[in-house]
Scaffold this motif. Structure first.
Motif, mmCIF file in Angstrom:
data_model
loop_
_atom_site.group_PDB
_atom_site.id
_atom_site.type_symbol
_atom_site.label_atom_id
_atom_site.label_comp_id
_atom_site.label_asym_id
_atom_site.label_seq_id
_atom_site.Cartn_x
_atom_site.Cartn_y
_atom_site.Cartn_z
ATOM 1 N N ALA A 206 -6.584 -64.303 36.965
ATOM 2 C CA ALA A 206 -6.347 -63.720 38.288
ATOM 3 C C ALA A 206 -7.278 -64.283 39.359
ATOM 4 N N LEU A 207 -8.378 -64.904 38.969
ATOM 5 C CA LEU A 207 -9.220 -65.565 39.970
ATOM 6 C C LEU A 207 -8.591 -66.907 40.316
ATOM 7 N N PRO A 208 -8.253 -67.136 41.576
ATOM 8 C CA PRO A 208 -7.672 -68.441 41.922
ATOM 9 C C PRO A 208 -8.738 -69.531 41.790
ATOM 10 N N CYS B 241 -14.899 -68.187 45.796
ATOM 11 C CA CYS B 241 -13.889 -67.168 45.526
ATOM 12 C C CYS B 241 -14.394 -66.264 44.409
ATOM 13 N N ILE B 242 -14.271 -64.958 44.613
ATOM 14 C CA ILE B 242 -14.792 -63.969 43.663
ATOM 15 C C ILE B 242 -13.693 -62.964 43.352
ATOM 16 N N GLY B 243 -13.598 -62.553 42.098
ATOM 17 C CA GLY B 243 -12.630 -61.498 41.767
ATOM 18 C C GLY B 243 -12.027 -61.720 40.411
ATOM 19 N N GLY B 244 -10.736 -61.366 40.313
ATOM 20 C CA GLY B 244 -10.030 -61.631 39.077
ATOM 21 C C GLY B 244 -10.607 -60.898 37.885
ATOM 22 N N GLY C 179 -3.929 -59.030 34.860
ATOM 23 C CA GLY C 179 -4.321 -60.151 35.722
ATOM 24 C C GLY C 179 -3.879 -61.482 35.129
ATOM 25 N N ALA D 220 -1.129 -64.081 36.668
ATOM 26 C CA ALA D 220 -1.381 -65.507 36.916
ATOM 27 C C ALA D 220 -0.193 -66.344 36.426
ATOM 28 N N THR E 280 -9.120 -57.143 43.266
ATOM 29 C CA THR E 280 -9.593 -57.575 44.576
ATOM 30 C C THR E 280 -10.084 -59.020 44.494
ATOM 31 N N CYS F 67 -11.886 -62.078 46.691
ATOM 32 C CA CYS F 67 -12.691 -62.328 47.885
ATOM 33 C C CYS F 67 -12.884 -63.824 48.060
#
Lengths: 343, 343
Positions: A158-160, A319-322, A328, A332, B316, B318
């Motif tokens: 889920a983190l791009p 970029c932070i998250g996922g 998640g 993706a 979320t 960021c």
């Protein structure tokens, strides 16, 4: 869009937690995907460890979802629908590869992917093993057969990560990549940092919460992070590095004293996977590093992940998250699918 | 790629700092774009406030770049090359819109864009005015004429915002967006926070450093942030809100005491542009807000920007970065161009 849309037949290999979540999302959202993205996904087959269920006109997802997961669920479905469990055979337009990751052989994913490519199927991979073993070979085979491979689910889900490098930074020269790419080891380090736990106790906590597996080696020894930085660096720097090119150190030797010392100075310790330019050569490594307070990765807490791209043209993008959960990872795969076929 | 590539004729409207940076990047990187993305950009015309230079076989970029910017540089180029300054006319395949932003009328960008669309040109806009005034109308016109509009340069430039929402989060339902979208006001608030300056002194510092303009109203009164959240929210929630739908409060009333009080509690004050769900309705606003230490936006310092996407499926996400400089804005236009035409 609305009226005209693309329809593709989907086959899934592996029916564990992520694959089931994928099926659930298709079942709940397929009409929204059709309306918003002009794409309709029809799941026709699922291959488990004991054979496959296949229905040319689409599997009845509601019935399937009424059972659990794995081969047992596929068997119950077959029984309920009075169909046979068949010998595995790749058919359809798209393979969603979700079988268990085996870093040594890449199997069974590797064989599934090769079989799919020879049938001109596009591939969306959530599992890492086959990609780590053989992505350059698979890409070449895919090019020859006119099909495409996407693998957001294997590069921090889920983190791009790959998306940002390939799409949001198109045209910019990425010079270095640094990431906190493994949620489990980040949870452990966060617990050591915030609750002053030892590594052993933090690991135990992670296991009690279902975050770390009974055998946490892949996560805490840094191999999962290494796989991800390998896939990212090969993809974004157009290289063919292997795991052997990465210097890998896990978090098992991070002591309470190390963490306390870092914190006295307002810093923190995180497991960083990096592709950095050292003496003009990109060098890949995974190791616990001091993170200073002004580093945006400082705020990557718990099972979250984060990545920094240093670029020539766009400065540094973080970029932070996922947060690490099966939904998640499934999301993706959904994203990759929609980006391949959207109108 | 290498051998086969797509070639498009580019026209630029406006020749200020960002447009010149765009020309510089094309001049330096066009062969790399051709090799890596299968796309070759040929700049054929540039329209300034006093007319246009146009060369069917491509403008000589090295000569053009030897002059300054604006209409004067276009005049010098024409003289050197012994060509006429012509009456503005949209020709070619792609319009890169870089004329000065006018939030009230959207002109001259709006007329340029409409003229380009009627000639079936795709549009990449860096300027915001016309988009804020008339994006829904422009999109409809573009659909009718089979052309496309991209505007990363107008929505926080080097910081990926629209990209993440549309591409990296494809399929996921975005529920709320919160962003620090204006570098100038963030620089001022950072100076107030870190160096205990008053608003007036921080603004003066920003002006001395060339970060704030002589007339800083658009930035410090929140209008620039409002334009960006408007374009993002309309794009991602498929709405047709206008600036009148946004409650806008700038940073001029943030006092030293406000900032000190926030900092005592470990917090900070940032100018947040948001699209939040309030009583089930998405509400757009721009206002100075308390940011707590655990918010990833806490680490958005100086002229950096940052954005949070809250989603149903991916948690979320960021993104932080995109330091405000003309090269970043030009790189955002390059990115849009490559993503439209890459092989």
């Amino acid at each position: 869009m609305g009226e005209s849309y693309t329809k593709r037949k989907i086959m899934i290999t592996g029916y564990g937690t992520v694959a089931k979540e994928f099926v659930k999302m298709i079942n709940e959202q397929k009409e929204r995907y059709r309306e918003s993205y002009g794409f309709y996904a029809e799941i026709v087959g699922i291959i488990g460890s004991k054979g496959m269920i296949y229905e040319e006109d689409g599997i009845d997802l509601v019935t399937l979802l009424s059972f659990g997961k794995g081969s047992q669920a596929l068997g119950q479905y077959a029984q309920q629908k009075q169909i046979y469990i068949q010998a595995p055979e790749l058919k359809g337009d798209v393979l969603i590869e979700c079988s268990p990751t085996n870093l040594e052989t890449g199997e069974p994913a590797l064989s599934y992917m090769k079989a799919a490519i020879t049938k001109n199927m596009d591939i969306i991979s959530v599992s890492k093993g086959a990609l780590v073993q053989a992505l350059p070979e698979l890409k070449k085979l895919a090019d020859t057969n006119g099909c495409r491979i996407k693998y957001s689910g294997a590069t921090a889900a889920a983190l791009p990560t790959l998306d940002i490098g390939e799409y949001s930074l198109a045209g910019s020269r990425i010079t270095e990549i640094e990431g906190i790419l493994n949620g489990t080891s980040n949870f452990i380090l966060t617990s050591m940092s915030e609750d002053s736990l030892s590594f052993e106790n933090a690991l135990k906590l992670a296991q009690e919460r279902g975050i770390a597996e009974a055998n946490p080696a892949l996560d805490v020894q840094g191999y999962d992070s290494a796989c991800k930085i390998l896939l990212l660096a090969n993809g974004l720097f157009h290289k063919t590095w292997t795991l052997n090119d990465i210097s890998i150190e896990g978090i098992e030797k991070v002591s309470k004293a190390d963490m306390q010392f870092a914190k006295i100075n307002g810093n923190d310790i995180k497991l960083v996977a990096s592709a950095r330019s050292i003496d003009g050569t990109i060098t890949l490594q995974v190791k616990p590093e001091i993170i200073t307070a002004d580093n945006p990765l400082m705020n990557v807490k718990g099972t979250n992940k984060g990545i920094l791209f240093h670029t020539e043209e766009m400065g540094t993008i973080c970029c932070i998250g996922g947060a690490s959960h099966p939904r998640g990872a499934a999301a993706a795969a959904i994203k990759d699918m929609l980006n391949l076929y959207r109108g």
